[in-house]
Design an enzyme around this catalytic site. Structure first.
Site, PDB file in Angstrom:
ATOM      1  N   GLU A 250       0.834  -1.211   0.000  1.00  0.00           N
ATOM      2  CA  GLU A 250       0.000   0.000   0.000  1.00  0.00           C
ATOM      3  C   GLU A 250       0.868   1.260   0.000  1.00  0.00           C
ATOM      4  OE1 GLU A 250      -3.044  -0.067  -0.549  1.00  0.00           O
ATOM      5  OE2 GLU A 250      -3.732  -2.028   0.110  1.00  0.00           O
TER       6      GLU A 250
ATOM      7  N   ASN B 146       1.336   3.934  -3.108  1.00  0.00           N
ATOM      8  CA  ASN B 146       0.984   5.351  -2.959  1.00  0.00           C
ATOM      9  C   ASN B 146       2.097   6.264  -3.477  1.00  0.00           C
ATOM     10  OD1 ASN B 146      -1.539   4.909  -1.963  1.00  0.00           O
ATOM     11  ND2 ASN B 146      -1.054   5.370   0.164  1.00  0.00           N
TER      12      ASN B 146
ATOM     13  N   ARG C  76      -9.139   3.678  -7.718  1.00  0.00           N
ATOM     14  CA  ARG C  76      -8.545   3.547  -6.396  1.00  0.00           C
ATOM     15  C   ARG C  76      -9.705   3.483  -5.396  1.00  0.00           C
ATOM     16  NH1 ARG C  76      -4.453   1.988  -8.279  1.00  0.00           N
ATOM     17  NH2 ARG C  76      -4.240   1.244  -6.187  1.00  0.00           N
TER      18      ARG C  76
HETATM   19  N1  LIG Z   1       2.942   9.149  -0.750  1.00  0.00           N
HETATM   20  C1  LIG Z   1       1.921   9.978  -1.055  1.00  0.00           C
HETATM   21  N2  LIG Z   1       2.153  11.167  -1.681  1.00  0.00           N
HETATM   22  C2  LIG Z   1       1.149  12.008  -1.991  1.00  0.00           C
HETATM   23  N3  LIG Z   1      -0.163  11.763  -1.720  1.00  0.00           N
HETATM   24  C3  LIG Z   1      -0.464  10.609  -1.103  1.00  0.00           C
HETATM   25  C4  LIG Z   1       0.545   9.660  -0.740  1.00  0.00           C
HETATM   26  N4  LIG Z   1      -0.062   8.612  -0.125  1.00  0.00           N
HETATM   27  C5  LIG Z   1      -1.373   8.893  -0.111  1.00  0.00           C
HETATM   28  N5  LIG Z   1      -1.630  10.077  -0.694  1.00  0.00           N
HETATM   29  C6  LIG Z   1      -2.967  10.737  -0.801  1.00  0.00           C
HETATM   30  O1  LIG Z   1      -3.836  10.143   0.152  1.00  0.00           O
HETATM   31  C7  LIG Z   1      -4.995   9.600  -0.482  1.00  0.00           C
HETATM   32  C8  LIG Z   1      -5.455   8.367   0.245  1.00  0.00           C
HETATM   33  O2  LIG Z   1      -4.499   7.311   0.126  1.00  0.00           O
HETATM   34  P1  LIG Z   1      -4.989   5.797   0.248  1.00  0.00           P
HETATM   35  O3  LIG Z   1      -3.835   4.908   0.005  1.00  0.00           O
HETATM   36  O4  LIG Z   1      -5.733   5.633   1.529  1.00  0.00           O
HETATM   37  O5  LIG Z   1      -6.067   5.667  -0.920  1.00  0.00           O
HETATM   38  P2  LIG Z   1      -5.795   5.603  -2.505  1.00  0.00           P
HETATM   39  O6  LIG Z   1      -4.364   5.373  -2.776  1.00  0.00           O
HETATM   40  O7  LIG Z   1      -6.404   6.812  -3.107  1.00  0.00           O
HETATM   41  O8  LIG Z   1      -6.639   4.318  -2.918  1.00  0.00           O
HETATM   42  P3  LIG Z   1      -6.180   2.769  -2.717  1.00  0.00           P
HETATM   43  O9  LIG Z   1      -4.996   2.779  -1.799  1.00  0.00           O
HETATM   44  O10 LIG Z   1      -7.355   2.099  -2.108  1.00  0.00           O
HETATM   45  O11 LIG Z   1      -5.859   2.254  -4.050  1.00  0.00           O
HETATM   46  C9  LIG Z   1      -4.587   9.398  -1.928  1.00  0.00           C
HETATM   47  O12 LIG Z   1      -5.683   9.420  -2.807  1.00  0.00           O
HETATM   48  C10 LIG Z   1      -3.626  10.563  -2.158  1.00  0.00           C
HETATM   49  O13 LIG Z   1      -4.326  11.746  -2.442  1.00  0.00           O
HETATM   50 MG   LIG Z   2      -3.305   3.879  -1.845  1.00  0.00          MG
END
Ligand SMILES: Nc1ncnc2c1ncn2[C@@H]1O[C@H](COP(=O)(O)OP(=O)(O)OP(=O)(O)O)[C@@H](O)[C@H]1O
Ligand SMILES: [Mg+2]
Lengths: 147, 111
Positions: A48, A52, A107
């Protein structure tokens, strides 16, 4: 607290590296004799965090991701995943289950929720324009074999 | 690595997945499955997870996206043979509420 053992990986934010990163971390942690469930929890949480970095932090570019793993006393492990990408404006909002900024991409917005429930402690530090550091801590069950 | 095998029988499109589902590997399966849905218009899409050894939230996105697409075409989705190791994630995702998930050995025979 001083680590008993430590390793660090740096790699480019290419999606093929998602499986590389989680497998490498799992291979390092095998020395703690984790259960299959614990190992799977760690693989999932690392996947995860690394995804990200690839999907969000370095959205339209290739950047460097670093993963640091420390084996700590009392059978616990601290994993730090760091990028120097776009950063997060509102961390609290980002961590809410189902929140996502990538709607068109299928996502689910569950990455942080998974990291949270598959480990014991999740810490997120981020600065817009500078990058994000995710730290995961998990204490593994002590098993009979006291290797 | 994620492998997929497609078969169509009496309007049921079965996709047998084997290997690890992540953001990288989900892409090909998603594209191939959606192309087949559009071409063949199955009334049921069956995702067989019996040989899936790993999955993260990208797998949840894959399932939810196909659920939506099947709904658009008036069909439905079944996710069958979900291994024990993936249950924790399936429960966390709230996918249970959609009533499309069936565990391994939980053969709900379709009429
Ligand atoms: N390393 C990162 N850099 C920049 N933004 C991030 C980062 N990690 C998370 N985010 C932001 O936080 C939000 C939520 O992250 P999360 O992993 O919970 O969900 P997602 O990645 O959108 O979906 P999924 O993980 O279920 O595929 C993301 O949509 C993004 O906007
Ligand atoms: Mg994610």
């Amino acid at each position: 607290m001083k680590a008993l053992n430590e390793m660090e990986l740096t790699f480019e934010s290419r999606s093929t590296n998602e499986s590389f990163a989680r497998s490498a971390v799992a291979a390092f942690i095998v020395q703690l004799d984790p259960t299959i469930g614990e190992l799977n929890d760690i693989r999932t949480a690392v996947s995860e965090a690394v995804t990200n970095c690839i999907v969000h932090a370095y959205k339209d570019e290739i950047g460097i991701i670093s993963v640091n793993v420390r084996i700590m006393p009392e059978n616990s492990v601290i994993i730090r995943i760091r990028d120097k990408g776009c950063g997060i404006e509102d961390i609290q909002q980002a961590m809410e289950p189902l929140f996502t900024t990538a709607h068109g991409d299928e996502r689910a917005g569950l990455g942080f929720a998974v990291m949270q429930s598959f480990t014991d402690k999740l810490t997120v530090r981020s600065k817009p324009g500078k990058g994000t550091t995710v730290t995961l801590k998990k204490t593994l069950s002590r098993r009979l074999s006291d290797g | 690595m994620l492998k997929s095998n497609y078969s169509l029988e009496e309007g049921v499109l079965t996709v047998r997945l084997s290997g690890e589902i992540d953001h990288h590997s989900a892409r090909t399966v998603r594209e191939e499955t959606d192309t087949l849905i559009q071409q063949k218009r199955p009334h049921e899409l069956r995702l067989d997870f019996s040989s899936v050894t790993f999955m993260d939230s990208s797998g949840i996105g894959l399932i939810m996206g196909r659920y939506r697409i099947m709904g658009l075409f008036g069909g439905y989705l079944r996710v069958v043979n979900v291994p024990e190791g993936l249950e924790k994630l399936m429960i966390l995702s709230g996918l249970g509420a959609l009533k499309v998930i069936e565990r391994q050995g939980e053969a709900r025979e379709s009429a």
